[in-house]
Design an enzyme around this catalytic site. Structure first.
Site, PDB file in Angstrom:
ATOM      1  N   LYS A   1       9.986   0.554  10.493  1.00 28.17           N
ATOM      2  CA  LYS A   1       9.396  -0.400  11.430  1.00 28.17           C
ATOM      3  C   LYS A   1       9.978  -0.293  12.833  1.00 28.17           C
ATOM      4  CE  LYS A   1       7.227  -3.509   8.233  1.00 28.17           C
ATOM      5  NZ  LYS A   1       7.123  -4.850   7.633  1.00 28.17           N
TER       6      LYS A   1
ATOM      7  N   ARG B   1      10.177  -2.454  -0.168  1.00 30.89           N
ATOM      8  CA  ARG B   1       8.876  -1.802   0.041  1.00 30.89           C
ATOM      9  C   ARG B   1       9.082  -0.680   1.067  1.00 30.89           C
ATOM     10  NH1 ARG B   1       4.335  -2.056   3.414  1.00 30.89           N
ATOM     11  NH2 ARG B   1       2.332  -1.840   2.332  1.00 30.89           N
TER      12      ARG B   1
END
Length: 274
Positions: free
Chosen positions: A219, A254
């Protein structure tokens, strides 16, 4: 098959979209998705999370028909004989109840909803009817607006309160508490510093008494720290974030990068869970 608190489980990301932020267009046919899923399972994935709607900041909303056309053939392909172990869960990453119903019928077992059931009023009743695990993620707004909605009175307390409200809504809709998993929503209506604060204080989310899923993979906050604009080059930044998450009580990570994160989880578990 999940023994919460004793080991970290890996949810492998399988985006079947043309425009996801780090792997759009790479796995968006049934054959490519099968190949990728097999690779992830061989390298440590415990769950495969299939998504047909990009949720990166600014991503356009696709139609229900388009999302179905992306997701359902892939789930069916993953359930073909000899593709995946028959007991390995497939999660559908969607906020539409109609997609959930079709995905479960095609062979999915879990629902991962970035809106925690707020985007579609039918979501909670449908999940209650189907009786499958449900990930409630904290977010605000839509992919188009979420990064304008980052003002909190008290970041961690506000997120915990919002998640508690969604847990209560799920229980009132008929879900069993054993179905529920929470996700603080790293990267969704959060600034770079707020993402770090969530990881730093992740243990506080244990107060909700539910398994915790964390999705730091590749991210932008990692890219911001490393001055790395290419998501695929954020592997070891992701590894650091995963290690901290595990140290503070994450039950599921995840991620995109296997086998690297498999090894991270094994070593972190050996240190923090033994």
């Amino acid at each position: 098959m999940f023994d919460w608190g004793h080991s970290t489980y890996i949810m492998g990301v399988l985006n079947v979209t043309p425009d996801s932020f780090s792997d759009g267009g790479q796995f968006n046919t049934p054959a490519l998705a099968q190949e990728r899923a097999r690779y992830m399972v061989l390298n440590g994935a415990d769950i495969i999370d299939v998504g047909g709607q990009s949720t990166r900041p600014g991503a356009p909303l696709v139609s229900e028909t388009e999302e179905m056309q992306r997701v359902i053939p892939v789930i069916k392909a993953l359930r073909e004989e000899n593709c995946l172990p028959p007991d390995l869960p497939i999660s559908v990453d969607t906020f539409r109840a109609s997609v959930v119903r079709a995905a479960i019928a095609a062979g999915a077992n879990w629902v991962n909803d970035i809106t925690a059931g707020t985007a579609d009023r039918d979501m909670l009743p449908v999940v209650a009817e189907l009786g499958v695990p449900f990930v409630l993620m904290h977010s605000r707004g839509t992919p188009q607006t979420m990064q304008t909605l980052t003002n909190y009175q008290n970041l961690i307390a506000d997120i915990i309160s919002a998640l508690q409200e969604r847990v209560e809504a799920a229980l009132q809709a008929g879900l069993d508490r054993s179905q529920l998993i929470i996700d603080p929503g790293i990267g969704f209506a959060k600034t770079h510093d707020q993402n770090l604060e969530i990881l730093r204080r992740l243990a506080e989310f244990r107060s909700l008494g539910l398994p915790i899923l964390v999705g730091p993979s590749r991210k932008s906050f990692i890219g911001h720290i490393l001055n790395q604009p290419q998501p695929q080059e954020r592997v070891w930044g992701t590894a650091a974030a995963c290690t901290i998450a595990i140290a503070h009580g994450a039950d599921i990570i995840r991620i995109h990068d296997l086998p690297q994160m498999r090894d991270v989880c094994r070593v972190a578990d050996a240190i923090y869970r033994r």
